[in-house]
Design a protein around this motif. Sequence first.
Motif, PDB file in Angstrom:
ATOM      1  N   CYS A 147       0.783  -1.232  -0.072  1.00 25.55           N
ATOM      2  CA  CYS A 147      -0.052   0.135   0.148  1.00 25.55           C
ATOM      3  C   CYS A 147       0.639   1.313   0.098  1.00 25.55           C
ATOM      4  CB  CYS A 147      -1.042  -0.112   1.128  1.00 25.55           C
ATOM      5  SG  CYS A 147      -0.332   0.296   2.768  1.00 25.55           S
ATOM      6  N   ASP A 148       0.157   2.375  -0.415  1.00 27.99           N
ATOM      7  CA  ASP A 148       0.739   3.806  -0.090  1.00 27.99           C
ATOM      8  C   ASP A 148       0.781   4.121   1.313  1.00 27.99           C
ATOM      9  OD1 ASP A 148       1.321   4.365  -2.836  1.00 27.99           O
ATOM     10  OD2 ASP A 148      -0.748   4.065  -3.157  1.00 27.99           O
ATOM     11  N   ARG A 149      -0.503   3.967   1.873  1.00 26.45           N
ATOM     12  CA  ARG A 149      -0.849   4.353   3.380  1.00 26.45           C
ATOM     13  C   ARG A 149      -1.920   3.281   4.056  1.00 26.45           C
ATOM     14  NH1 ARG A 149      -4.085   8.207   4.351  1.00 26.45           N
ATOM     15  NH2 ARG A 149      -5.138   8.384   2.464  1.00 26.45           N
ATOM     16  N   ALA A 150      -1.745   3.159   5.049  1.00 30.79           N
ATOM     17  CA  ALA A 150      -2.422   2.260   5.969  1.00 30.79           C
ATOM     18  C   ALA A 150      -3.156   2.951   7.204  1.00 30.79           C
ATOM     19  CB  ALA A 150      -1.659   0.997   6.094  1.00 30.79           C
ATOM     20  N   TYR A 151      -4.080   2.166   7.724  1.00 25.40           N
ATOM     21  CA  TYR A 151      -4.898   2.571   8.979  1.00 25.40           C
ATOM     22  C   TYR A 151      -4.883   1.143   9.716  1.00 25.40           C
ATOM     23  CZ  TYR A 151      -6.297   7.054   6.643  1.00 25.40           C
ATOM     24  OH  TYR A 151      -6.287   8.299   6.197  1.00 25.40           O
ATOM     25  N   VAL A 183      -9.713   3.851  14.851  1.00 27.94           N
ATOM     26  CA  VAL A 183      -8.420   4.019  14.063  1.00 27.94           C
ATOM     27  C   VAL A 183      -7.286   4.518  15.299  1.00 27.94           C
ATOM     28  CG1 VAL A 183      -7.114   5.425  12.524  1.00 27.94           C
ATOM     29  CG2 VAL A 183      -9.452   4.521  11.802  1.00 27.94           C
ATOM     30  N   VAL A 184      -6.253   3.599  15.285  1.00 28.25           N
ATOM     31  CA  VAL A 184      -5.247   3.853  16.371  1.00 28.25           C
ATOM     32  C   VAL A 184      -4.130   4.413  15.874  1.00 28.25           C
ATOM     33  CG1 VAL A 184      -6.513   2.291  18.125  1.00 28.25           C
ATOM     34  CG2 VAL A 184      -4.582   1.464  16.643  1.00 28.25           C
ATOM     35  N   ARG A 185      -3.623   4.010  14.679  1.00 28.41           N
ATOM     36  CA  ARG A 185      -2.572   4.575  14.010  1.00 28.41           C
ATOM     37  C   ARG A 185      -2.781   4.564  12.568  1.00 28.41           C
ATOM     38  NH1 ARG A 185       3.181   3.921  15.935  1.00 28.41           N
ATOM     39  NH2 ARG A 185       2.159   3.056  17.663  1.00 28.41           N
ATOM     40  N   SER A 186      -2.024   5.586  11.964  1.00 25.25           N
ATOM     41  CA  SER A 186      -2.168   5.816  10.360  1.00 25.25           C
ATOM     42  C   SER A 186      -0.870   6.085  10.104  1.00 25.25           C
ATOM     43  CB  SER A 186      -3.279   6.636   9.972  1.00 25.25           C
ATOM     44  OG  SER A 186      -3.060   7.911  10.432  1.00 25.25           O
ATOM     45  N   GLY A 187      -0.337   5.950   8.591  1.00 28.25           N
ATOM     46  CA  GLY A 187       0.753   6.432   8.053  1.00 28.25           C
ATOM     47  C   GLY A 187       1.013   5.859   6.854  1.00 28.25           C
TER      48      GLY A 187
END
Length: 236
Positions: free
Chosen positions: A201-205, A212-216
């Motif tokens: 992926c490009d980004r993830a959650y 949602v506890v983290r994303s990047g």
Amino acid sequence: MLRLEGVSAGYGRIAALAEVSLEVREGELVSLIGANGAGKSTTLRTISGLLKLTTGRITLDGKEIGNLPPREILARGIAHCPEGRRVFPHLSVRENLAMGALLRRDRAGIAQDLEAMYARFPRLRERSAQAAGTLSGGEQQMLAIARALMSRPRLVMFDEPSLGLAPSLVEQVFAIVRDIRAAGTTVLMVEQNAMAALQLCDRAYLLETGHVVRSGTGAELLASPDVRDAYLGGAI
């Protein structure tokens, strides 16, 4: 392109999502990861109108789509390839593919896309007249993906595309997802194989118990010690 703002949803009195906010930009491949029961599949079901949101907003290109009928959400360009394939077992492969184009009226375009699906998935051409329920698990997954693409979606959502497949087929499915994104279709993917999902992926959650506890970026989550220890078996 797609934005969820403070979305909550559930099953009866059971809350499955609690004020989830996320976004998918046009052309991206975004992954949702987390343990079983974290709310990943529920997120996709809420976006596609199969589950009613109780609070919050879902917008596509800035226009509200929360709680629209699934047919209308599909018509606006969001296709859902569900967990467990969910092919129509008593219909033929060709009939299943035609169901993917149910809302379209461009017969020439449908015929062209059908040929494109057979070219991409030669096994489906071989099994065209065969009942979908008699296909192998891998063949059914290919059919489910092709059926979703027959609607010519701008955004396609994959729910556990590698579930229950042999390792060799898992690699093939992920290659197909990469190709779909490379061809210009935006992808939102739920995947239990967190390592593969983050690499793809490009980004993830990261979801936990409906939050949602983290994303990047995929690379950022792969580099996180907490994520590695909890979801990647400590792998680096």
